[in-house]
Design an enzyme around this catalytic site. Structure first.
Site, PDB file in Angstrom:
ATOM      1  N   ARG A 263      28.808  86.343  46.010  1.00 32.04           N
ATOM      2  CA  ARG A 263      29.367  85.463  47.020  1.00 32.04           C
ATOM      3  C   ARG A 263      29.973  84.250  46.335  1.00 32.04           C
ATOM      4  O   ARG A 263      29.419  83.733  45.356  1.00 32.04           O
ATOM      5  CB  ARG A 263      28.306  85.026  48.042  1.00 32.04           C
ATOM      6  CG  ARG A 263      27.903  86.120  49.021  1.00 32.04           C
ATOM      7  CD  ARG A 263      29.048  86.497  49.951  1.00 32.04           C
ATOM      8  NE  ARG A 263      28.710  87.515  50.945  1.00 32.04           N
ATOM      9  CZ  ARG A 263      28.942  88.799  50.822  1.00 32.04           C
ATOM     10  NH1 ARG A 263      29.485  89.277  49.695  1.00 32.04           N
ATOM     11  NH2 ARG A 263      28.633  89.648  51.788  1.00 32.04           N
ATOM     12  N   GLU A 292      37.815  81.992  51.720  1.00 34.47           N
ATOM     13  CA  GLU A 292      38.549  83.249  51.821  1.00 34.47           C
ATOM     14  C   GLU A 292      39.310  83.313  53.140  1.00 34.47           C
ATOM     15  O   GLU A 292      38.759  82.937  54.177  1.00 34.47           O
ATOM     16  CB  GLU A 292      37.583  84.439  51.715  1.00 34.47           C
ATOM     17  CG  GLU A 292      36.901  84.538  50.367  1.00 34.47           C
ATOM     18  CD  GLU A 292      35.996  85.762  50.236  1.00 34.47           C
ATOM     19  OE1 GLU A 292      36.022  86.632  51.146  1.00 34.47           O
ATOM     20  OE2 GLU A 292      35.269  85.845  49.234  1.00 34.47           O
ATOM     21  N   HIS A 311      38.445  90.372  47.834  1.00 30.34           N
ATOM     22  CA  HIS A 311      37.170  90.807  48.414  1.00 30.34           C
ATOM     23  C   HIS A 311      37.243  92.272  48.837  1.00 30.34           C
ATOM     24  O   HIS A 311      36.812  92.654  49.929  1.00 30.34           O
ATOM     25  CB  HIS A 311      36.765  89.927  49.605  1.00 30.34           C
ATOM     26  CG  HIS A 311      35.290  89.918  49.852  1.00 30.34           C
ATOM     27  ND1 HIS A 311      34.609  88.829  50.335  1.00 30.34           N
ATOM     28  CD2 HIS A 311      34.342  90.874  49.679  1.00 30.34           C
ATOM     29  CE1 HIS A 311      33.325  89.101  50.463  1.00 30.34           C
ATOM     30  NE2 HIS A 311      33.137  90.354  50.058  1.00 30.34           N
TER      31      HIS A 311
END
Length: 352
Positions: A263, A292, A311
Site C-alpha cells: 500500500r 491514486e 495498481h
C-alpha cells in the site's frame, strides 16, 4: 438473474463480473440461493478482472433500484462502491461480504464496520502469484537491463555490457503473509537469501514461512542494511502506516532495488524520491501510491529509474475465476452453517 427471495438466501454481486462467472454463481446452489446480478446497474467492464470504474455513477432511478436490491441481500460479493448511506442501513439483512481484494481492512474501518458482527472474507492469497511474478519481472528488467536493450535495439547499436544476477543477493520482505511467502519461494528458486520482518524472530517460524531469517520491528534497520532488494507487500494497518521514512531509506545499502506492491501509505514518498534522485536506490518498481491515480504532477512519472504500474500488478485474466472459486467454497460452508470455516476471514480489529 434476480429471483424473489421466498425465504431463500439472497446473494448479490455488487461489482462488475464477467457473465460466465456470474452464471457459475447462479447455477451452483440454484435450489437454495437467489442471485442478484445486474450489470446494467454497474459500470461496464473495461478489461478482464475489472472491479469497477470508481468515477462511474448511477442515475437517481438506477440508485433507487440498486438500493432496493441491497435491502434484500444477505450475502454480497464485494463491497458496493460510492455509497453515502452506511452499508448496514442499505442492507439490513446483510451477514457476510466476500471481497475481491486482500487489503480491505482500511475500507472496513472507513465504513464503520470494525465493531459489527458482519463476516468479511477477503481474497487474500488469490493475487499472490501475479504479484510475485511482477516482483521478478521488475528485478529481471533492472538486473538484465532490458530498458538498455530496447533502447539499443531501436538505435541499431551493438553495445556489449555486464548485467547482474539474482543468485546470492538478499531479498528483504516486509509482509511475510501469503504474498510474501510466494515471493520468497520464487526467490529461493533463484538462489537468493530471503529475510523478512515479522512479529518475532523465532527461527522455527522463519522456517515455517520459508525465510532464512526473521527480524522484529525493532530490528528493521538491521534488516534493511542487509537488503539488495526490498519488497513491501504488507497490508496497511496502524503498525505499517508510514513505516518506511527517511531513516529507513537511509539504512538501505547503495544500489538497492525497491518494490512496493503493498500500500502506498506505508511509504514516505518524499523520502523515497530523495533517495531515487541521488541514486542511492538504483531502481524502484511501484504498483501502489499514497494518492491514486498518481497525479500527473508527480515527479515519479519522469524518473528514469522508476517503473510505474497503475495498481494493476495483481490483475490478471484468471483473477475473477479464482475469486469465484473461493466464493463458492465459502458459500457452501455458509449454507451449511459452518461459519467458522469461511476463509480467509478479516480480523476487523487488526485490519488484516
Amino acid at each position: 438473474m434476480t429471483s424473489p427471495a421466498n425465504g431463500r438466501t439472497v446473494s448479490m454481486i455488487t461489482s462488475p463480473l464477467e457473465a460466465e462467472h456470474a452464471e457459475r454463481i447462479a447455477s451452483a446452489f440454484a435450489d437454495r440461493v437467489d442471485v442478484t446480478y445486474r450489470p446494467d446497474l454497474m459500470p461496464a467492464l473495461r478489461y478482464r478482472g475489472d472491479h469497477g470504474d470508481p468515477a462511474w455513477r448511477r442515475t437517481p432511478e438506477q440508485e433507487r433500484e440498486w438500493h432496493e436490491l441491497l435491502r434484500r441481500a444477505e450475502i454480497l460479493l464485494d463491497f458496493p462502491q460510492n455509497e453515502s448511506i452506511p452499508l448496514l442501513e442499505l442492507a439490513p439483512r446483510l451477514r457476510w461480504v466476500q471481497t475481491t481484494s486482500a487489503g480491505v481492512g482500511p475500507l472496513v474501518q472507513r465504513l464503520g464496520l470494525q465493531d459489527s458482527d458482519l463476516i468479511v472474507t477477503t481474497a487474500s492469497g488469490i493475487h499472490a502469484q501475479p504479484l510475485a511474478e511482477f516482483v521478478f519481472a521488475a528485478l529481471l528488467f533492472h538486473g538484465k537491463e532490458l530498458g538498455r536493450l530496447q533502447a539499443d535495439q531501436r538505435a541499431r547499436q551493438w553495445n556489449r555490457f555486464s548485467g547482474s544476477e539474482l543468485a546470492g543477493q538478499t531479498m528483504a520482505i516486509i509482509g511475510p503473509g501469503r504474498i510474501g511467502q510466494q515471493i520468497g519461494r520464487i526467490a529461493r528458486a533463484f538462489h537468493m537469501r530471503v529475510v523478512a520482518m515479522g512479529r518475532d524472530n523465532d527461527p522455527a517460524r522463519a522456517r515455517t514461512l520459508g525465510m532464512d531469517r526473521l527480524f522484529t520491528r525493532g530490528e528493521l534497520l538491521t534488516m534493511l542494511g542487509e537488503a539488495d532488494c526490498l519488497v513491501v507487500c504488507a497490508p496497511l494497518t496502524p503498525e505499517t502506516d508510514g513505516l518506511l521514512g527517511a531513516g529507513e531509506f537511509a539504512a538501505l545499502k547503495p544500489g538497492v532495488v525497491f518494490i512496493n506492491i503493498g500500500r502506498g501509505a506505508i511509504v514516505d514518498e518524499d523520502a523515497l524520491l530523495a533517495r531515487l534522485r541521488r541514486g542511492d536506490i538504483a531502481f524502484a518498481a511501484l504498483d501502489v501510491f499514497r494518492e491514486e491515480p498518481l497525479p500527473p504532477s508527480s515527479p515519479l512519472w519522469d524518473m528514469p529509474n522508476v517503473l510505474i504500474n497503475p495498481h494493476s500488478a495483481s490483475t490478471v485474466d484468471t483473477e475473477n475465476g479464482k475469486i469465484v472459486d473461493l466464493f463458492l467454497r465459502n458459500l457452501e460452508h455458509y449454507l451449511n452453517g459452518e461459519l467458522a470455516l469461511l476463509s480467509p476471514q478479516l480480523d476487523k480489529r487488526r485490519m488484516y
